[in-house]
Design an enzyme around this catalytic site. Sequence first.
Site, short mmCIF file in Angstrom:
data_model
loop_
_atom_site.label_atom_id
_atom_site.label_comp_id
_atom_site.label_asym_id
_atom_site.label_seq_id
_atom_site.Cartn_x
_atom_site.Cartn_y
_atom_site.Cartn_z
N ASP A 27 0.84 -1.20 0.00
CA ASP A 27 0.00 0.00 0.00
C ASP A 27 0.88 1.26 0.00
O ASP A 27 1.77 1.40 0.85
CB ASP A 27 -0.89 0.04 1.25
CG ASP A 27 -2.02 -0.97 1.20
OD1 ASP A 27 -2.30 -1.50 0.11
OD2 ASP A 27 -2.64 -1.21 2.26
N GLY A 240 -23.52 -1.91 9.15
CA GLY A 240 -23.45 -3.35 9.48
C GLY A 240 -23.51 -4.22 8.25
O GLY A 240 -22.79 -4.01 7.28
N THR A 265 -10.12 2.08 5.12
CA THR A 265 -9.40 1.18 4.22
C THR A 265 -9.22 -0.19 4.87
O THR A 265 -8.72 -0.30 5.99
CB THR A 265 -8.00 1.75 3.87
OG1 THR A 265 -8.12 3.11 3.52
CG2 THR A 265 -7.38 0.97 2.72
N ASP A 269 -12.11 -6.24 4.68
CA ASP A 269 -11.22 -7.39 4.81
C ASP A 269 -11.09 -7.83 6.26
O ASP A 269 -10.97 -9.03 6.55
CB ASP A 269 -9.83 -7.06 4.25
CG ASP A 269 -9.86 -6.78 2.75
OD1 ASP A 269 -10.74 -7.35 2.07
OD2 ASP A 269 -9.03 -6.01 2.27
#
Length: 322
Positions: A27, A240, A265, A269
């Site tokens: 990143d 949610g 960000t 994940d």
Amino acid sequence: MAASGEPQRQWQEEVAAVVVVGSCMTDLVSLTSRLPKTGETIHGHKFFIGFGGKGANQCVQAARLGAMTSMVCKVGKDSFGNDYIENLKQNDISTEFTYQTKDAATGTASIIVNNEGQNIIVIVAGANLLLNTEDLRAAANVISRAKVMVCQLEITPATSLEALTMARRSGVKTLFNPAPAIADLDPQFYTLSDVFCCNESEAEILTGLTVGSAADAGEAALVLLKRGCQVVIITLGAEGCVVLSQTEPEPKHIPTEKVKAVDTTGAGDSFVGALAFYLAYYPNLSLEDMLNRSNFIAAVSVQAAGTQSSYPYKKDLPLTLF
């Protein structure tokens, strides 16, 4: 209710319960007050290099919660690639099937984050696209012995499809995150997904429907469910997520507590990694309970800057989550 005691580990200690077949990205992050317009140059106030890529992010979050993990991926034979392998090891992730290639650079993600924590991202997948079915076959033993296998679309779709096929053949639970989404996704991705988890923008691309609310997400999830997934989860950021399944096809909204977002960000994940952890180690929890806990963990992650650097460890989280 908290699950009692430590997770039951009936399998051998060295076997990875969560195997992620996916991407590693370096990143390159710039923090700015606002996102630039087309053709505009603006001043940022901070730059840093971090570790990202959807696959590795999900693997790191699962590992930090205590999962035995293995990462099947490909990086370049370059400084970013070397640093990435070291990062995986630092997170106690098995790198036995982390391949290096001279034929492409390690994947990169250029990320711009504004003061509200919103971002825009450009990825150059590089070595990630060279992970192939031959590499997967070399890792067949670790995939077949996992509890959960996770994959995404930052590697070649054919490779992800092969990974899902291998896992399904071995009776391993599959968790598929179709990100970044492609409109004409191979229908087999749906039928091979025990759990199909995407965000609202990915759901829009996959279904052609507008997803602006939990009710919209429920309608989109129904469309995806009819394509053959066992469980569909659509994440809604601060709202949610919405879930439904073949056994409970009525959409259910699972809200999350409101927090002050610093940097969103990698929050999706974090959610997927947490869900993989619960599916592997607490399979007897209700799906709703797993999603509540995964929502909580993802909400913790948005309260700090960076991607993996914002992911919480088990020791920093309430005991009621374990």
